[in-house]
Scaffold this motif. Structure first.
Motif, mmCIF file in Angstrom:
data_model
loop_
_atom_site.group_PDB
_atom_site.id
_atom_site.type_symbol
_atom_site.label_atom_id
_atom_site.label_comp_id
_atom_site.label_asym_id
_atom_site.label_seq_id
_atom_site.Cartn_x
_atom_site.Cartn_y
_atom_site.Cartn_z
ATOM 1 N N GLY A 1 55.313 69.467 6.170
ATOM 2 C CA GLY A 1 55.279 70.512 5.148
ATOM 3 C C GLY A 1 54.071 71.419 5.312
ATOM 4 O O GLY A 1 54.169 72.643 5.209
ATOM 5 N N LYS A 2 52.913 70.817 5.581
ATOM 6 C CA LYS A 2 51.687 71.607 5.808
ATOM 7 C C LYS A 2 51.847 72.512 7.018
ATOM 8 O O LYS A 2 51.426 73.683 6.998
ATOM 9 C CB LYS A 2 50.488 70.683 6.001
ATOM 10 C CG LYS A 2 50.096 69.925 4.751
ATOM 11 C CD LYS A 2 48.990 68.926 5.043
ATOM 12 C CE LYS A 2 48.686 68.065 3.830
ATOM 13 N NZ LYS A 2 47.690 67.031 4.125
ATOM 14 N N VAL A 3 52.434 71.980 8.079
ATOM 15 C CA VAL A 3 52.659 72.765 9.293
ATOM 16 C C VAL A 3 53.583 73.943 8.994
ATOM 17 O O VAL A 3 53.321 75.070 9.427
ATOM 18 C CB VAL A 3 53.232 71.868 10.419
ATOM 19 C CG1 VAL A 3 53.872 72.685 11.520
ATOM 20 C CG2 VAL A 3 52.134 70.966 10.980
ATOM 21 N N LEU A 4 54.653 73.700 8.264
ATOM 22 C CA LEU A 4 55.586 74.783 7.934
ATOM 23 C C LEU A 4 54.916 75.871 7.101
ATOM 24 O O LEU A 4 55.189 77.059 7.302
ATOM 25 C CB LEU A 4 56.806 74.220 7.206
ATOM 26 C CG LEU A 4 57.771 73.434 8.090
ATOM 27 C CD1 LEU A 4 58.728 72.613 7.240
ATOM 28 C CD2 LEU A 4 58.528 74.346 9.033
ATOM 29 N N CYS A 5 54.047 75.498 6.191
ATOM 30 C CA CYS A 5 53.304 76.500 5.413
ATOM 31 C C CYS A 5 52.418 77.332 6.333
ATOM 32 O O CYS A 5 52.344 78.563 6.185
ATOM 33 C CB CYS A 5 52.478 75.828 4.319
ATOM 34 S SG CYS A 5 53.465 75.132 2.976
ATOM 35 N N ARG A 6 51.761 76.686 7.277
ATOM 36 C CA ARG A 6 50.916 77.410 8.241
ATOM 37 C C ARG A 6 51.755 78.355 9.094
ATOM 38 O O ARG A 6 51.343 79.500 9.348
ATOM 39 C CB ARG A 6 50.169 76.436 9.149
ATOM 40 C CG ARG A 6 49.030 75.693 8.491
ATOM 41 C CD ARG A 6 48.433 74.619 9.400
ATOM 42 N NE ARG A 6 47.886 75.159 10.636
ATOM 43 C CZ ARG A 6 47.539 74.398 11.687
ATOM 44 N NH1 ARG A 6 47.674 73.083 11.635
ATOM 45 N NH2 ARG A 6 47.058 74.948 12.773
ATOM 46 N N VAL A 7 52.916 77.892 9.537
ATOM 47 C CA VAL A 7 53.815 78.729 10.356
ATOM 48 C C VAL A 7 54.280 79.935 9.546
ATOM 49 O O VAL A 7 54.229 81.067 10.023
ATOM 50 C CB VAL A 7 55.002 77.892 10.876
ATOM 51 C CG1 VAL A 7 56.105 78.799 11.425
ATOM 52 C CG2 VAL A 7 54.542 76.905 11.938
ATOM 53 N N ARG B 1 47.720 65.407 16.314
ATOM 54 C CA ARG B 1 49.158 65.550 16.063
ATOM 55 C C ARG B 1 49.522 66.755 15.202
ATOM 56 O O ARG B 1 50.537 67.408 15.438
ATOM 57 C CB ARG B 1 49.731 64.266 15.474
ATOM 58 C CG ARG B 1 49.223 63.924 14.100
ATOM 59 C CD ARG B 1 49.757 62.594 13.617
ATOM 60 N NE ARG B 1 49.074 62.232 12.376
ATOM 61 C CZ ARG B 1 48.938 60.997 11.967
ATOM 62 N NH1 ARG B 1 49.430 60.009 12.671
ATOM 63 N NH2 ARG B 1 48.309 60.755 10.839
ATOM 64 N N GLU B 2 48.718 67.065 14.186
ATOM 65 C CA GLU B 2 49.074 68.195 13.332
ATOM 66 C C GLU B 2 49.011 69.511 14.106
ATOM 67 O O GLU B 2 49.910 70.352 13.986
ATOM 68 C CB GLU B 2 48.169 68.265 12.096
ATOM 69 C CG GLU B 2 48.606 69.359 11.133
ATOM 70 C CD GLU B 2 47.814 69.374 9.835
ATOM 71 O OE1 GLU B 2 47.948 70.359 9.095
ATOM 72 O OE2 GLU B 2 47.074 68.409 9.546
ATOM 73 N N ASP B 3 47.995 69.700 14.932
ATOM 74 C CA ASP B 3 47.902 70.934 15.718
ATOM 75 C C ASP B 3 48.982 70.997 16.795
ATOM 76 O O ASP B 3 49.524 72.071 17.072
ATOM 77 C CB ASP B 3 46.517 71.074 16.343
ATOM 78 C CG ASP B 3 45.461 71.455 15.311
ATOM 79 O OD1 ASP B 3 45.809 72.073 14.273
ATOM 80 O OD2 ASP B 3 44.286 71.126 15.526
ATOM 81 N N VAL B 4 49.299 69.851 17.399
ATOM 82 C CA VAL B 4 50.381 69.816 18.388
ATOM 83 C C VAL B 4 51.685 70.223 17.714
ATOM 84 O O VAL B 4 52.426 71.075 18.217
ATOM 85 C CB VAL B 4 50.502 68.413 19.045
ATOM 86 C CG1 VAL B 4 51.766 68.312 19.899
ATOM 87 C CG2 VAL B 4 49.265 68.096 19.878
ATOM 88 N N MET B 5 51.961 69.634 16.555
ATOM 89 C CA MET B 5 53.189 69.970 15.844
ATOM 90 C C MET B 5 53.192 71.439 15.421
ATOM 91 O O MET B 5 54.218 72.114 15.534
ATOM 92 C CB MET B 5 53.393 69.080 14.625
ATOM 93 C CG MET B 5 54.721 69.374 13.927
ATOM 94 S SD MET B 5 55.125 68.215 12.625
ATOM 95 C CE MET B 5 55.635 66.823 13.621
ATOM 96 N N TYR B 6 52.074 71.947 14.950
ATOM 97 C CA TYR B 6 52.011 73.354 14.550
ATOM 98 C C TYR B 6 52.401 74.267 15.712
ATOM 99 O O TYR B 6 53.217 75.179 15.549
ATOM 100 C CB TYR B 6 50.604 73.712 14.050
ATOM 101 C CG TYR B 6 50.420 75.203 13.864
ATOM 102 C CD1 TYR B 6 50.966 75.854 12.764
ATOM 103 C CD2 TYR B 6 49.732 75.960 14.800
ATOM 104 C CE1 TYR B 6 50.827 77.224 12.597
ATOM 105 C CE2 TYR B 6 49.594 77.329 14.643
ATOM 106 C CZ TYR B 6 50.140 77.957 13.542
ATOM 107 O OH TYR B 6 50.020 79.319 13.389
#
Length: 166
Positions: free
Chosen positions: A153-159, A87-92
Protein backbone atom coordinates in the motif's frame (compact mmCIF):
# COMPACT_ATOMS: atom_id res chain seq x y z
CA UNK A 1 -18.35 1.58 -2.09
CA UNK A 2 -17.17 -1.41 -4.18
CA UNK A 3 -15.75 -0.49 -7.57
CA UNK A 4 -13.51 -2.15 -10.13
CA UNK A 5 -12.24 -5.04 -7.94
CA UNK A 6 -11.35 -2.91 -4.93
CA UNK A 7 -13.29 -1.05 -2.27
CA UNK A 8 -13.14 2.69 -1.71
CA UNK A 9 -13.62 3.58 1.95
CA UNK A 10 -13.57 7.03 3.55
CA UNK A 11 -9.78 7.10 4.01
CA UNK A 12 -8.51 4.04 2.16
CA UNK A 13 -8.60 2.06 -1.07
CA UNK A 14 -8.61 -1.56 0.04
CA UNK A 15 -7.73 -4.26 -2.45
CA UNK A 16 -6.69 -7.85 -2.73
CA UNK A 17 -6.25 -9.46 -6.12
CA UNK A 18 -7.18 -6.41 -8.23
CA UNK A 19 -5.06 -4.39 -10.62
CA UNK A 20 -3.18 -3.03 -7.62
CA UNK A 21 -2.03 -6.52 -6.64
CA UNK A 22 1.41 -7.83 -7.57
CA UNK A 23 -0.41 -10.94 -8.77
CA UNK A 24 -2.31 -8.99 -11.43
CA UNK A 25 -1.18 -10.23 -14.86
CA UNK A 26 0.43 -7.46 -16.88
CA UNK A 27 3.46 -7.19 -19.08
CA UNK A 28 6.26 -4.70 -18.51
CA UNK A 29 10.02 -4.49 -18.81
CA UNK A 30 12.38 -4.18 -15.88
CA UNK A 31 16.13 -4.67 -15.73
CA UNK A 32 16.16 -5.56 -19.44
CA UNK A 33 13.66 -8.44 -19.01
CA UNK A 34 9.98 -8.71 -19.96
CA UNK A 35 7.83 -9.81 -17.01
CA UNK A 36 4.32 -11.26 -16.71
CA UNK A 37 3.53 -9.74 -13.30
CA UNK A 38 5.16 -7.54 -10.70
CA UNK A 39 5.19 -10.56 -8.35
CA UNK A 40 7.30 -12.55 -10.81
CA UNK A 41 9.70 -9.63 -11.17
CA UNK A 42 9.88 -9.02 -7.42
CA UNK A 43 10.67 -12.65 -6.62
CA UNK A 44 13.32 -12.70 -9.36
CA UNK A 45 14.92 -9.56 -7.94
CA UNK A 46 14.99 -11.23 -4.53
CA UNK A 47 16.85 -14.20 -6.03
CA UNK A 48 19.20 -11.82 -7.84
CA UNK A 49 19.87 -9.86 -4.64
CA UNK A 50 21.04 -13.07 -2.95
CA UNK A 51 23.00 -14.21 -6.03
CA UNK A 52 20.80 -17.27 -6.55
CA UNK A 53 20.99 -17.60 -10.34
CA UNK A 54 19.30 -21.01 -10.38
CA UNK A 55 16.15 -19.78 -8.65
CA UNK A 56 16.23 -16.55 -10.67
CA UNK A 57 16.14 -18.61 -13.89
CA UNK A 58 13.26 -20.74 -12.58
CA UNK A 59 11.29 -17.63 -11.62
CA UNK A 60 11.99 -16.13 -15.04
CA UNK A 61 10.49 -19.25 -16.65
CA UNK A 62 7.48 -19.37 -14.31
CA UNK A 63 4.12 -18.86 -15.94
CA UNK A 64 2.06 -17.42 -13.10
CA UNK A 65 2.58 -15.29 -9.97
CA UNK A 66 1.74 -18.11 -7.54
CA UNK A 67 4.57 -20.23 -8.93
CA UNK A 68 6.94 -17.26 -8.81
CA UNK A 69 6.03 -16.63 -5.15
CA UNK A 70 6.63 -20.29 -4.26
CA UNK A 71 10.02 -20.17 -5.94
CA UNK A 72 10.82 -16.89 -4.17
CA UNK A 73 10.46 -18.72 -0.86
CA UNK A 74 13.25 -21.07 -1.94
CA UNK A 75 15.92 -18.42 -2.59
CA UNK A 76 19.25 -19.77 -1.42
CA UNK A 77 21.11 -17.63 1.10
CA UNK A 78 18.00 -15.61 1.93
CA UNK A 79 18.51 -13.34 4.94
CA UNK A 80 15.37 -11.55 6.11
CA UNK A 81 17.37 -8.87 7.93
CA UNK A 82 19.22 -7.92 4.73
CA UNK A 83 16.13 -8.20 2.52
CA UNK A 84 13.99 -6.08 4.85
CA UNK A 85 16.41 -3.18 4.31
CA UNK A 86 15.90 -3.11 0.53
CA UNK A 87 12.57 -4.81 -0.27
CA UNK A 88 10.39 -1.69 -0.18
CA UNK A 89 12.62 0.21 -2.63
CA UNK A 90 12.96 -2.86 -4.87
CA UNK A 91 9.18 -3.22 -4.94
CA UNK A 92 8.71 0.51 -5.57
CA UNK A 93 10.97 0.44 -8.63
CA UNK A 94 9.16 -2.61 -10.02
CA UNK A 95 5.63 -1.36 -9.34
CA UNK A 96 6.52 2.04 -10.80
CA UNK A 97 7.52 0.38 -14.07
CA UNK A 98 4.34 -1.72 -14.04
CA UNK A 99 2.25 1.46 -13.91
CA UNK A 100 4.46 3.57 -16.19
CA UNK A 101 4.35 0.96 -18.95
CA UNK A 102 0.63 0.14 -18.76
CA UNK A 103 -1.47 3.20 -19.56
CA UNK A 104 -4.74 1.65 -18.34
CA UNK A 105 -3.14 0.99 -14.95
CA UNK A 106 -1.67 4.48 -14.84
CA UNK A 107 -5.10 5.98 -15.49
CA UNK A 108 -6.58 3.81 -12.75
CA UNK A 109 -4.09 4.65 -9.99
CA UNK A 110 -4.36 8.39 -10.71
CA UNK A 111 -8.16 8.52 -10.75
CA UNK A 112 -9.59 11.57 -9.04
CA UNK A 113 -11.68 9.55 -6.58
CA UNK A 114 -8.53 7.78 -5.34
CA UNK A 115 -6.42 10.93 -4.88
CA UNK A 116 -6.57 11.50 -1.14
CA UNK A 117 -6.83 7.85 -0.16
CA UNK A 118 -4.23 5.51 1.23
CA UNK A 119 -3.90 2.20 -0.59
CA UNK A 120 -4.10 -0.84 1.66
CA UNK A 121 -3.56 -4.44 0.70
CA UNK A 122 -6.39 -6.20 2.49
CA UNK A 123 -4.80 -9.63 2.57
CA UNK A 124 -5.95 -11.71 5.52
CA UNK A 125 -2.67 -13.67 5.34
CA UNK A 126 0.11 -11.14 4.73
CA UNK A 127 1.35 -8.92 7.55
CA UNK A 128 4.33 -7.49 5.66
CA UNK A 129 2.94 -6.28 2.34
CA UNK A 130 -0.64 -6.20 3.62
CA UNK A 131 -2.44 -5.73 6.92
CA UNK A 132 -3.59 -9.28 7.71
CA UNK A 133 -7.19 -8.23 7.34
CA UNK A 134 -9.80 -8.93 4.65
CA UNK A 135 -10.24 -5.97 2.32
CA UNK A 136 -14.04 -6.37 2.55
CA UNK A 137 -14.03 -5.76 6.30
CA UNK A 138 -15.23 -2.20 6.98
CA UNK A 139 -12.89 -2.02 9.98
CA UNK A 140 -9.97 -1.83 7.53
CA UNK A 141 -10.69 1.90 7.16
CA UNK A 142 -9.31 2.39 10.70
CA UNK A 143 -5.54 1.83 10.74
CA UNK A 144 -5.62 0.91 14.43
CA UNK A 145 -7.23 -2.37 13.34
CA UNK A 146 -4.37 -3.31 11.02
CA UNK A 147 -2.10 -6.23 11.88
CA UNK A 148 0.59 -5.54 9.33
CA UNK A 149 2.90 -2.95 7.82
CA UNK A 150 1.11 -2.50 4.45
CA UNK A 151 4.32 -2.18 2.43
CA UNK A 152 2.53 -2.69 -0.88
CA UNK A 153 0.00 0.00 0.00
CA UNK A 154 2.83 2.41 0.86
CA UNK A 155 4.54 1.60 -2.43
CA UNK A 156 1.34 2.24 -4.39
CA UNK A 157 0.92 5.63 -2.70
CA UNK A 158 4.50 6.52 -3.67
CA UNK A 159 3.89 5.38 -7.26
CA UNK A 160 0.66 7.37 -7.53
CA UNK A 161 2.33 10.48 -6.12
CA UNK A 162 5.24 10.11 -8.57
CA UNK A 163 2.88 9.73 -11.53
CA UNK A 164 0.88 12.79 -10.49
CA UNK A 165 4.04 14.91 -10.23
CA UNK A 166 5.50 13.83 -13.58
Amino acid sequence: MKKDGFIIYDKHVAFWGSEFSNFYPCRFEFDGVKWKSSEQCFMAQKAKFFNDEETYDLILKSTNPKDAKKLGRLVKGFDDEKWSKVREDVMYNIVLQKFLQNNDLQLLITRKDLMNKTFVEGSPYDGIYGVKMDYRNDKIDDESNWNGTNLLGKVLCRVRDYLLRN
